[in-house]
Design a protein around this motif. Structure first.
Motif, mmCIF file in Angstrom:
data_model
loop_
_atom_site.group_PDB
_atom_site.id
_atom_site.type_symbol
_atom_site.label_atom_id
_atom_site.label_comp_id
_atom_site.label_asym_id
_atom_site.label_seq_id
_atom_site.Cartn_x
_atom_site.Cartn_y
_atom_site.Cartn_z
ATOM 1 N N SER A 1 0.820 -1.218 0.000
ATOM 2 C CA SER A 1 0.000 0.000 0.000
ATOM 3 C C SER A 1 0.854 1.268 0.000
ATOM 4 O O SER A 1 0.332 2.378 0.063
ATOM 5 C CB SER A 1 -0.945 0.007 1.208
ATOM 6 O OG SER A 1 -0.220 0.118 2.416
ATOM 7 N N HIS B 1 2.789 3.778 -1.939
ATOM 8 C CA HIS B 1 2.911 4.250 -3.325
ATOM 9 C C HIS B 1 4.366 4.462 -3.738
ATOM 10 O O HIS B 1 4.733 4.144 -4.871
ATOM 11 C CB HIS B 1 2.128 5.554 -3.513
ATOM 12 C CG HIS B 1 0.661 5.403 -3.374
ATOM 13 N ND1 HIS B 1 -0.135 4.882 -4.356
ATOM 14 C CD2 HIS B 1 -0.170 5.704 -2.333
ATOM 15 C CE1 HIS B 1 -1.394 4.856 -3.954
ATOM 16 N NE2 HIS B 1 -1.449 5.350 -2.719
ATOM 17 N N ARG C 1 -8.433 -2.762 0.371
ATOM 18 C CA ARG C 1 -7.797 -1.444 0.182
ATOM 19 C C ARG C 1 -6.399 -1.598 -0.405
ATOM 20 O O ARG C 1 -6.019 -0.856 -1.309
ATOM 21 C CB ARG C 1 -7.740 -0.687 1.509
ATOM 22 C CG ARG C 1 -9.083 -0.209 1.956
ATOM 23 C CD ARG C 1 -8.963 0.641 3.211
ATOM 24 N NE ARG C 1 -10.291 0.797 3.771
ATOM 25 C CZ ARG C 1 -10.598 0.645 5.029
ATOM 26 N NH1 ARG C 1 -9.672 0.332 5.912
ATOM 27 N NH2 ARG C 1 -11.830 0.815 5.447
ATOM 28 N N ILE D 1 -6.638 -2.679 -4.076
ATOM 29 C CA ILE D 1 -7.021 -1.591 -4.978
ATOM 30 C C ILE D 1 -5.812 -0.704 -5.281
ATOM 31 O O ILE D 1 -5.590 -0.323 -6.432
ATOM 32 C CB ILE D 1 -8.194 -0.778 -4.389
ATOM 33 C CG1 ILE D 1 -9.470 -1.630 -4.427
ATOM 34 C CG2 ILE D 1 -8.385 0.540 -5.140
ATOM 35 C CD1 ILE D 1 -10.646 -1.045 -3.660
ATOM 36 N N ILE D 2 -5.019 -0.392 -4.255
ATOM 37 C CA ILE D 2 -3.806 0.411 -4.470
ATOM 38 C C ILE D 2 -2.870 -0.310 -5.432
ATOM 39 O O ILE D 2 -2.351 0.277 -6.387
ATOM 40 C CB ILE D 2 -3.096 0.703 -3.133
ATOM 41 C CG1 ILE D 2 -3.949 1.659 -2.294
ATOM 42 C CG2 ILE D 2 -1.695 1.275 -3.360
ATOM 43 C CD1 ILE D 2 -3.502 1.790 -0.843
ATOM 44 N N THR D 3 -2.663 -1.589 -5.182
ATOM 45 C CA THR D 3 -1.761 -2.369 -6.026
ATOM 46 C C THR D 3 -2.293 -2.466 -7.455
ATOM 47 O O THR D 3 -1.544 -2.288 -8.422
ATOM 48 C CB THR D 3 -1.565 -3.782 -5.422
ATOM 49 O OG1 THR D 3 -1.156 -3.642 -4.063
ATOM 50 C CG2 THR D 3 -0.521 -4.563 -6.172
ATOM 51 N N LEU D 4 -3.569 -2.724 -7.594
ATOM 52 C CA LEU D 4 -4.186 -2.815 -8.925
ATOM 53 C C LEU D 4 -4.048 -1.488 -9.661
ATOM 54 O O LEU D 4 -3.652 -1.454 -10.831
ATOM 55 C CB LEU D 4 -5.651 -3.222 -8.810
ATOM 56 C CG LEU D 4 -6.415 -3.328 -10.124
ATOM 57 C CD1 LEU D 4 -5.902 -4.489 -10.951
ATOM 58 C CD2 LEU D 4 -7.905 -3.489 -9.868
ATOM 59 N N ASN D 5 -4.367 -0.387 -8.997
ATOM 60 C CA ASN D 5 -4.274 0.925 -9.636
ATOM 61 C C ASN D 5 -2.847 1.275 -10.035
ATOM 62 O O ASN D 5 -2.624 1.944 -11.038
ATOM 63 C CB ASN D 5 -4.839 2.012 -8.722
ATOM 64 C CG ASN D 5 -6.344 1.974 -8.651
ATOM 65 O OD1 ASN D 5 -7.019 1.500 -9.559
ATOM 66 N ND2 ASN D 5 -6.897 2.472 -7.558
ATOM 67 N N THR D 6 -1.874 0.821 -9.268
ATOM 68 C CA THR D 6 -0.470 1.110 -9.570
ATOM 69 C C THR D 6 0.058 0.216 -10.685
ATOM 70 O O THR D 6 0.698 0.689 -11.621
ATOM 71 C CB THR D 6 0.408 0.912 -8.314
ATOM 72 O OG1 THR D 6 -0.063 1.785 -7.287
ATOM 73 C CG2 THR D 6 1.870 1.198 -8.615
ATOM 74 N N PRO E 1 -1.778 -0.553 -14.983
ATOM 75 C CA PRO E 1 -1.292 0.192 -16.149
ATOM 76 C C PRO E 1 0.112 -0.239 -16.588
ATOM 77 O O PRO E 1 0.543 0.083 -17.689
ATOM 78 C CB PRO E 1 -1.268 1.650 -15.670
ATOM 79 C CG PRO E 1 -2.189 1.693 -14.509
ATOM 80 C CD PRO E 1 -2.098 0.331 -13.862
#
Length: 131
Positions: free
Chosen positions: A84, A86, A111, A114-119, A122
């Protein structure tokens, strides 16, 4: 050449107990002989990293875990950090660029996931696989 199931018998990874090995092999077999980048989030005792190392002989493999590990695995980099965080995740992206396979098997906290997926999503290569 050994199947993923055969290799899995060597290592007591939780992926054996959960029945995921045949599913992984179905989706990942086409990448087996390619030079790919793999990221596994959540190292535990390193058994799944050993599984991937044996199955993907040409891969660059990175494992991350929040707990510093007192072991090493040939041809695998194991980094200590929080999924988590960043800044930590950004350093991995800078070092490895894009990944062909990303497996999030760490905190199981939505939570964090989601942070890992969003990072990392892409940073998944075209036709890459995120588990």
């Amino acid at each position: 050449m050994e199947t993923l199931a055969q290799i899995g018998k060597k290592y007591p990874t939780s992926k054996n107990k959960t029945g995921f090995i045949p599913i992984y092999e179905h989706f990942l077999d086409s990448l087996r002989e390619k030079e790919i980048n793999i990221l596994e989030i959540g190292v535990d005792k390193g058994d799944s990293l050993r599984l991937w190392r044996d199955y993907f002989s040409k891969a660059k493999i990175c494992g991350i875990d929040i707990v510093k590990k007192d072991f090493s695995i040939n041809n695998v980099e194991i980094l200590c950090g929080d999924q988590s965080d960043h800044n930590f995740l950004s350093e991995i992206v800078k070092k490895y660029g894009k990944f062909d396979i990303i497996i999030d098997d760490a905190s199981h906290n939505i939570r964090d996931q989601i942070i890992t997926l969003n990072t990392f999503f892409p940073k998944l290569k075209k036709n890459g696989i995120y588990v």
